[in-house]
Design a protein around this motif. Structure first.
Motif, PDB file in Angstrom:
ATOM      1  N   SER A   1      24.866  39.450  -4.264  1.00  0.00           N
ATOM      2  CA  SER A   1      23.603  39.862  -4.894  1.00  0.00           C
ATOM      3  C   SER A   1      23.680  39.783  -6.410  1.00  0.00           C
ATOM      4  O   SER A   1      22.688  39.457  -7.066  1.00  0.00           O
ATOM      5  CB  SER A   1      23.216  41.270  -4.443  1.00  0.00           C
ATOM      6  N   ILE A   2      24.842  40.029  -6.976  1.00  0.00           N
ATOM      7  CA  ILE A   2      25.010  39.876  -8.429  1.00  0.00           C
ATOM      8  C   ILE A   2      24.925  38.404  -8.815  1.00  0.00           C
ATOM      9  O   ILE A   2      24.304  38.053  -9.827  1.00  0.00           O
ATOM     10  CB  ILE A   2      26.342  40.508  -8.890  1.00  0.00           C
ATOM     11  N   LEU A   3      25.503  37.529  -8.002  1.00  0.00           N
ATOM     12  CA  LEU A   3      25.428  36.096  -8.286  1.00  0.00           C
ATOM     13  C   LEU A   3      24.008  35.568  -8.146  1.00  0.00           C
ATOM     14  O   LEU A   3      23.606  34.665  -8.887  1.00  0.00           O
ATOM     15  CB  LEU A   3      26.370  35.327  -7.362  1.00  0.00           C
ATOM     16  N   VAL A   4      23.243  36.114  -7.221  1.00  0.00           N
ATOM     17  CA  VAL A   4      21.847  35.708  -7.076  1.00  0.00           C
ATOM     18  C   VAL A   4      21.034  36.153  -8.292  1.00  0.00           C
ATOM     19  O   VAL A   4      20.151  35.438  -8.768  1.00  0.00           O
ATOM     20  CB  VAL A   4      21.251  36.294  -5.767  1.00  0.00           C
ATOM     21  N   ALA A   5      21.342  37.322  -8.828  1.00  0.00           N
ATOM     22  CA  ALA A   5      20.571  37.875  -9.941  1.00  0.00           C
ATOM     23  C   ALA A   5      21.041  37.385 -11.308  1.00  0.00           C
ATOM     24  O   ALA A   5      20.317  37.526 -12.301  1.00  0.00           O
ATOM     25  CB  ALA A   5      20.640  39.398  -9.904  1.00  0.00           C
ATOM     26  N   ALA A   6      22.212  36.795 -11.399  1.00  0.00           N
ATOM     27  CA  ALA A   6      22.780  36.399 -12.694  1.00  0.00           C
ATOM     28  C   ALA A   6      21.910  35.422 -13.488  1.00  0.00           C
ATOM     29  O   ALA A   6      21.773  35.587 -14.704  1.00  0.00           O
ATOM     30  CB  ALA A   6      24.176  35.827 -12.493  1.00  0.00           C
ATOM     31  N   PRO A   7      21.286  34.408 -12.873  1.00  0.00           N
ATOM     32  CA  PRO A   7      20.455  33.502 -13.675  1.00  0.00           C
ATOM     33  C   PRO A   7      19.254  34.182 -14.326  1.00  0.00           C
ATOM     34  O   PRO A   7      18.817  33.760 -15.392  1.00  0.00           O
ATOM     35  CB  PRO A   7      19.984  32.458 -12.657  1.00  0.00           C
ATOM     36  N   PHE A   8      18.737  35.240 -13.707  1.00  0.00           N
ATOM     37  CA  PHE A   8      17.601  35.943 -14.283  1.00  0.00           C
ATOM     38  C   PHE A   8      17.972  36.670 -15.572  1.00  0.00           C
ATOM     39  O   PHE A   8      17.106  36.955 -16.397  1.00  0.00           O
ATOM     40  CB  PHE A   8      17.017  36.944 -13.274  1.00  0.00           C
ATOM     41  N   LEU A   9      19.236  36.959 -15.754  1.00  0.00           N
ATOM     42  CA  LEU A   9      19.710  37.551 -17.002  1.00  0.00           C
ATOM     43  C   LEU A   9      20.224  36.484 -17.958  1.00  0.00           C
ATOM     44  O   LEU A   9      19.950  36.524 -19.158  1.00  0.00           O
ATOM     45  CB  LEU A   9      20.822  38.564 -16.724  1.00  0.00           C
ATOM     46  N   ALA A  10      20.938  35.499 -17.426  1.00  0.00           N
ATOM     47  CA  ALA A  10      21.598  34.511 -18.277  1.00  0.00           C
ATOM     48  C   ALA A  10      20.622  33.538 -18.935  1.00  0.00           C
ATOM     49  O   ALA A  10      20.756  33.243 -20.128  1.00  0.00           O
ATOM     50  CB  ALA A  10      22.632  33.740 -17.465  1.00  0.00           C
ATOM     51  N   LEU A  11      19.650  33.030 -18.197  1.00  0.00           N
ATOM     52  CA  LEU A  11      18.762  32.004 -18.746  1.00  0.00           C
ATOM     53  C   LEU A  11      17.920  32.490 -19.928  1.00  0.00           C
ATOM     54  O   LEU A  11      17.870  31.805 -20.953  1.00  0.00           O
ATOM     55  CB  LEU A  11      17.889  31.417 -17.639  1.00  0.00           C
ATOM     56  N   PRO A  12      17.245  33.642 -19.857  1.00  0.00           N
ATOM     57  CA  PRO A  12      16.500  34.085 -21.043  1.00  0.00           C
ATOM     58  C   PRO A  12      17.408  34.393 -22.239  1.00  0.00           C
ATOM     59  O   PRO A  12      17.051  34.126 -23.381  1.00  0.00           O
ATOM     60  CB  PRO A  12      15.775  35.347 -20.587  1.00  0.00           C
ATOM     61  N   THR A  13      18.595  34.929 -21.957  1.00  0.00           N
ATOM     62  CA  THR A  13      19.515  35.252 -23.046  1.00  0.00           C
ATOM     63  C   THR A  13      20.023  33.985 -23.722  1.00  0.00           C
ATOM     64  O   THR A  13      20.079  33.906 -24.955  1.00  0.00           O
ATOM     65  CB  THR A  13      20.683  36.085 -22.504  1.00  0.00           C
ATOM     66  N   ILE A  14      20.365  32.979 -22.944  1.00  0.00           N
ATOM     67  CA  ILE A  14      20.808  31.697 -23.508  1.00  0.00           C
ATOM     68  C   ILE A  14      19.677  31.055 -24.290  1.00  0.00           C
ATOM     69  O   ILE A  14      19.894  30.514 -25.384  1.00  0.00           O
ATOM     70  CB  ILE A  14      21.325  30.775 -22.387  1.00  0.00           C
ATOM     71  N   TYR A  15      18.463  31.112 -23.752  1.00  0.00           N
ATOM     72  CA  TYR A  15      17.298  30.549 -24.443  1.00  0.00           C
ATOM     73  C   TYR A  15      17.102  31.196 -25.813  1.00  0.00           C
ATOM     74  O   TYR A  15      16.896  30.509 -26.811  1.00  0.00           O
ATOM     75  CB  TYR A  15      16.054  30.738 -23.574  1.00  0.00           C
ATOM     76  N   VAL A  16      17.189  32.511 -25.868  1.00  0.00           N
ATOM     77  CA  VAL A  16      16.964  33.216 -27.132  1.00  0.00           C
ATOM     78  C   VAL A  16      18.039  32.872 -28.145  1.00  0.00           C
ATOM     79  O   VAL A  16      17.746  32.550 -29.299  1.00  0.00           O
ATOM     80  CB  VAL A  16      16.886  34.742 -26.901  1.00  0.00           C
ATOM     81  N   PHE A  17      19.306  32.913 -27.734  1.00  0.00           N
ATOM     82  CA  PHE A  17      20.382  32.722 -28.701  1.00  0.00           C
ATOM     83  C   PHE A  17      20.601  31.266 -29.094  1.00  0.00           C
ATOM     84  O   PHE A  17      21.149  30.996 -30.156  1.00  0.00           O
ATOM     85  CB  PHE A  17      21.683  33.335 -28.190  1.00  0.00           C
ATOM     86  N   THR A  18      20.197  30.314 -28.262  1.00  0.00           N
ATOM     87  CA  THR A  18      20.405  28.908 -28.631  1.00  0.00           C
ATOM     88  C   THR A  18      19.180  28.270 -29.275  1.00  0.00           C
ATOM     89  O   THR A  18      19.332  27.389 -30.118  1.00  0.00           O
ATOM     90  CB  THR A  18      20.814  28.062 -27.416  1.00  0.00           C
ATOM     91  N   LEU A  19      17.965  28.678 -28.881  1.00  0.00           N
ATOM     92  CA  LEU A  19      16.777  27.976 -29.355  1.00  0.00           C
ATOM     93  C   LEU A  19      15.841  28.813 -30.216  1.00  0.00           C
ATOM     94  O   LEU A  19      14.917  28.254 -30.804  1.00  0.00           O
ATOM     95  CB  LEU A  19      15.981  27.432 -28.156  1.00  0.00           C
ATOM     96  N   ARG A  20      16.012  30.115 -30.311  1.00  0.00           N
ATOM     97  CA  ARG A  20      15.051  30.919 -31.052  1.00  0.00           C
ATOM     98  C   ARG A  20      15.666  31.731 -32.191  1.00  0.00           C
ATOM     99  O   ARG A  20      15.097  31.785 -33.271  1.00  0.00           O
ATOM    100  CB  ARG A  20      14.332  31.902 -30.107  1.00  0.00           C
ATOM    101  N   HIS A  21      16.800  32.373 -31.971  1.00  0.00           N
ATOM    102  CA  HIS A  21      17.368  33.282 -32.962  1.00  0.00           C
ATOM    103  C   HIS A  21      17.911  32.515 -34.165  1.00  0.00           C
ATOM    104  O   HIS A  21      18.713  31.597 -34.024  1.00  0.00           O
ATOM    105  CB  HIS A  21      18.480  34.109 -32.322  1.00  0.00           C
ATOM    106  N   ASN A  22      17.436  32.891 -35.353  1.00  0.00           N
ATOM    107  CA  ASN A  22      17.820  32.275 -36.632  1.00  0.00           C
ATOM    108  C   ASN A  22      17.492  30.782 -36.693  1.00  0.00           C
ATOM    109  O   ASN A  22      18.203  30.006 -37.326  1.00  0.00           O
ATOM    110  CB  ASN A  22      19.309  32.483 -36.925  1.00  0.00           C
ATOM    111  N   LYS A  23      16.457  30.378 -36.016  1.00  0.00           N
ATOM    112  CA  LYS A  23      16.001  28.991 -36.057  1.00  0.00           C
ATOM    113  C   LYS A  23      14.603  28.950 -36.678  1.00  0.00           C
ATOM    114  O   LYS A  23      13.886  29.938 -36.680  1.00  0.00           O
ATOM    115  CB  LYS A  23      15.919  28.402 -34.639  1.00  0.00           C
ATOM    116  N   PRO A  24      14.180  27.805 -37.221  1.00  0.00           N
ATOM    117  CA  PRO A  24      12.832  27.712 -37.789  1.00  0.00           C
ATOM    118  C   PRO A  24      11.755  27.843 -36.712  1.00  0.00           C
ATOM    119  O   PRO A  24      12.012  27.636 -35.528  1.00  0.00           O
ATOM    120  CB  PRO A  24      12.786  26.327 -38.430  1.00  0.00           C
TER     121      PRO A  24
END
Length: 113
Positions: free
Chosen positions: A55-78
């Protein structure tokens, strides 16, 4: 009495603020990801009877994908960096792609006249 000189100034703060180290409202994406991941893991564990690790593995993408999106494409970017990056990845952008170019009329025997 001498006239006072008025000068227009912009005293407003241009920053959108910060919360949890993220500028603006970017903290909402990981927070919502945490809530959704907890909900999915609880539902998959209690209702569907999956094991705890599954169940943790099923739920992991719901936490990982938005966090990766924010830190790679939005935070401290134009502004608009994420949209530009996604546009360049999913389409040809401004590059020359021969398949997308119109046929030259001179190659098929036509003329411009």
């Amino acid at each position: 009495m001498e006239q006072l000189e008025r000068t227009r100034t912009n005293a407003a703060n241009d920053s959108k603020g910060q919360a949890f180290g993220l500028s603006g409202n970017l903290f909402l994406f990981p927070i919502i990801g945490v809530v959704v991941a907890l909900s999915v893991s609880m539902i998959s564990f209690s209702i569907f009877g999956l094991g705890l690790v599954a169940s943790i593995l099923v739920a992991a993408p719901f936490l990982a994908l938005p966090t990766i999106y924010v830190f790679t494409l939005r935070h401290n970017k134009p502004r608009g960096y994420d949209r530009d990056w996604l546009h360049n990845v999913t389409s040809s952008g401004f590059s020359f792609v021969k398949a997308n170019q119109p046929i030259n009329p001179r190659q098929i025997g036509g003329s411009y006249e």
